[in-house]
Design an enzyme around this catalytic site. Structure first.
Site, PDB file in Angstrom:
ATOM      1  N   THR A 332       0.849  -1.194   0.000  1.00 55.60           N
ATOM      2  CA  THR A 332       0.000   0.000   0.000  1.00 55.60           C
ATOM      3  C   THR A 332       0.881   1.239   0.000  1.00 55.60           C
ATOM      4  O   THR A 332       1.945   1.251   0.625  1.00 55.60           O
ATOM      5  CB  THR A 332      -0.954   0.009   1.216  1.00 55.60           C
ATOM      6  OG1 THR A 332      -1.785   1.176   1.164  1.00 55.60           O
ATOM      7  CG2 THR A 332      -0.195   0.011   2.529  1.00 55.60           C
ATOM      8  N   HIS A 384       2.529 -11.705  14.177  1.00 52.88           N
ATOM      9  CA  HIS A 384       3.616 -12.355  14.921  1.00 52.88           C
ATOM     10  C   HIS A 384       3.320 -13.824  15.203  1.00 52.88           C
ATOM     11  O   HIS A 384       4.230 -14.586  15.569  1.00 52.88           O
ATOM     12  CB  HIS A 384       3.852 -11.606  16.240  1.00 52.88           C
ATOM     13  CG  HIS A 384       5.264 -11.695  16.733  1.00 52.88           C
ATOM     14  ND1 HIS A 384       6.183 -12.600  16.250  1.00 52.88           N
ATOM     15  CD2 HIS A 384       5.937 -10.979  17.681  1.00 52.88           C
ATOM     16  CE1 HIS A 384       7.331 -12.453  16.867  1.00 52.88           C
ATOM     17  NE2 HIS A 384       7.215 -11.471  17.747  1.00 52.88           N
TER      18      HIS A 384
END
Length: 423
Positions: A332, A384
């Site tokens: 993006t 994560h």
């Protein structure tokens, strides 16, 4: 009398209902064949309802209604046809005063500019004039150029200027003070925007999202583009932008750090050998993320063409569901809006997203000297649960290395210098 039904088309296999977002024609309007008559929205895409035949439209649903795929949105009475001769007559009548104004303009005092200077002035003057498709059609049908029309608008009355000022919210008196207003506007949130809101909240709540940052010296790429832009356009028919370099660098880094190209599937993790990269595109209806397939196998020109094609479709609301599904990673670019640094949100079910930002000249230390370079902050947000810190940081550092040494993209995991020296 012949009545045909216009039914809601299917946006994709998993979509059973759409929302009628907006009627583009009034109830009872007489339209021509292939006229766009309504905008429909699903959770993933916008699509347009088109008149299969010309005739009188009878609406069977209201704006905001949830319609089942295959249901009737409206009917068209084909026995009532638009009179093709009416509109051109009106347009030709409207064109007459323009021609008269043009003659008056010619009667004005002779200009001192040379023909070349005048032509240049006209070109520069009209360069920023925006012409709508309908206006262009009227001009074409009446053999009028932009210069013809603008000559007919040379004389501006005070009311014309004040009307423009009112439309832009500027006071004719100027100054810092603006007319006081207590007005507000409430619009219905589209189904696409509602779904986007739900997804963004769920990402924050359901993933262990972290972001790592780095900065990139963009001078090598900017120099490369400046040096070869003309030849690139001449050969490939498209400009060489920044995004193709980023997508290619990410595709290479994804193959070197495969966990970044992975996603959770229940208790399993799926890792992809290919790089299907989603590109975030801002549209009036909300954020769209069309996918560029197999970026690892594409050249820069092919990537640029693919980006241009899907971005154009996105802004026109013509993207299909398959064109927006199946990406393995997202890029993006908030820099186009002036963002200096931000934390991009992961595009589920993907596990990572790269955020590009504004390019600004900054003082940096290179080889022990303080120099000015065009620098960009880049950010990698990652889940994560799937990606460890070492892989996320390593991935972003590799992207940085490839962007600052773009010819290294030719040599996979090696570098141009190492390949040359057979190291």
């Amino acid at each position: 009398m012949s009545i045909i039904e216009i039914r809601v088309p299917s946006p994709g296999e998993s979509i059973t209902h759409v929302e009628l977002y907006k009627w583009l024609v009034a109830d009872g309007a007489v339209v021509k064949k292939d006229t766009e008559i309504a905008e429909l929205e699903s959770e993933k895409a916008t699509l347009t309802l088109v008149a299969d035949e010309g005739g009188k439209v009878s609406q069977k649903a209201s704006e905001g209604d949830s319609l089942e795929v295959g249901s009737v949105a409206c009917t068209i009475d084909t026995s009532v046809q638009p009179e093709a001769s009416d509109e051109p007559k009106e347009e030709k009548k409207a064109a007459a005063p323009v021609a008269e104004e043009k003659k008056e303009a010619k009667a004005e005092p002779v200009k001192t500019e040379t023909p070349k200077a005048e032509a240049k002035a006209i070109s520069e003057e009209y360069e920023n004039v925006k012409v709508t498709p309908l206006a262009q059609r009227v001009m074409d049908e009446n053999d009028l150029s932009l210069e013809d029309v603008m000559n007919g608008l040379r004389r501006l009355k005070r009311s014309d200027v004040e009307a423009v000022l009112a439309a832009t919210g500027v006071s004719a008196a100027g100054g810092l003070k603006k007319p006081a207003s207590r007005e507000s506007k409430t619009d219905r949130m589209s189904s696409l925007r509602r779904k986007l809101s739900e997804r963004l909240v769920s990402v924050k709540n359901e993933t262990a999202m972290l972001t790592t940052f780095n900065e990139v010296n963009m001078k090598p790429i900017m120099d490369l583009r400046k040096k070869h832009q003309d030849k690139f356009v001449e050969k490939h028919g498209i400009k060489l932008g920044m995004m193709s370099f980023f997508l290619k660098a990410c595709a290479i880094a994804l193959q070197e750090f495969p966990s970044v190209n992975s996603m959770m599937d229940g208790e399993n993790t799926t890792t992809y050998d290919y790089a299907d990269i989603s590109v975030a595109v801002s549209t009036p209806k909300g954020l769209m993320v069309p996918v560029i397939r197999n970026v690892e196998s594409l050249g820069l020109a092919e990537i640029e063409k693919a980006i241009m094609e899907v971005a154009d479709k996105a802004r026109k609301g013509k993207l299909s569901i398959p064109e927006m599904t199946g990406g393995t990673f997202t890029v993006t670019n908030g820099g186009v809006f002036g963002s200096m640094m931000s934390t991009p949100i992961i595009n589920p079910p993907q596990s990572a997203i790269l955020g590009m930002h504004n390019i600004l000249d900054r003082a940096v230390v290179i080889d022990g000297e303080i120099v000015v370079r065009p620098m960009m902050y880049v950010a990698l947000s990652y889940d994560h649960r799937v990606i460890d810190g070492r892989e996320s940081v390593g991935f972003l550092v590799r992207v940085k290395q490839l962007l600052e040494n773009p010819t290294d993209m030719l040599f996979g995991k090696s570098s141009g210098e190492k390949e040359l020296l057979e190291l």
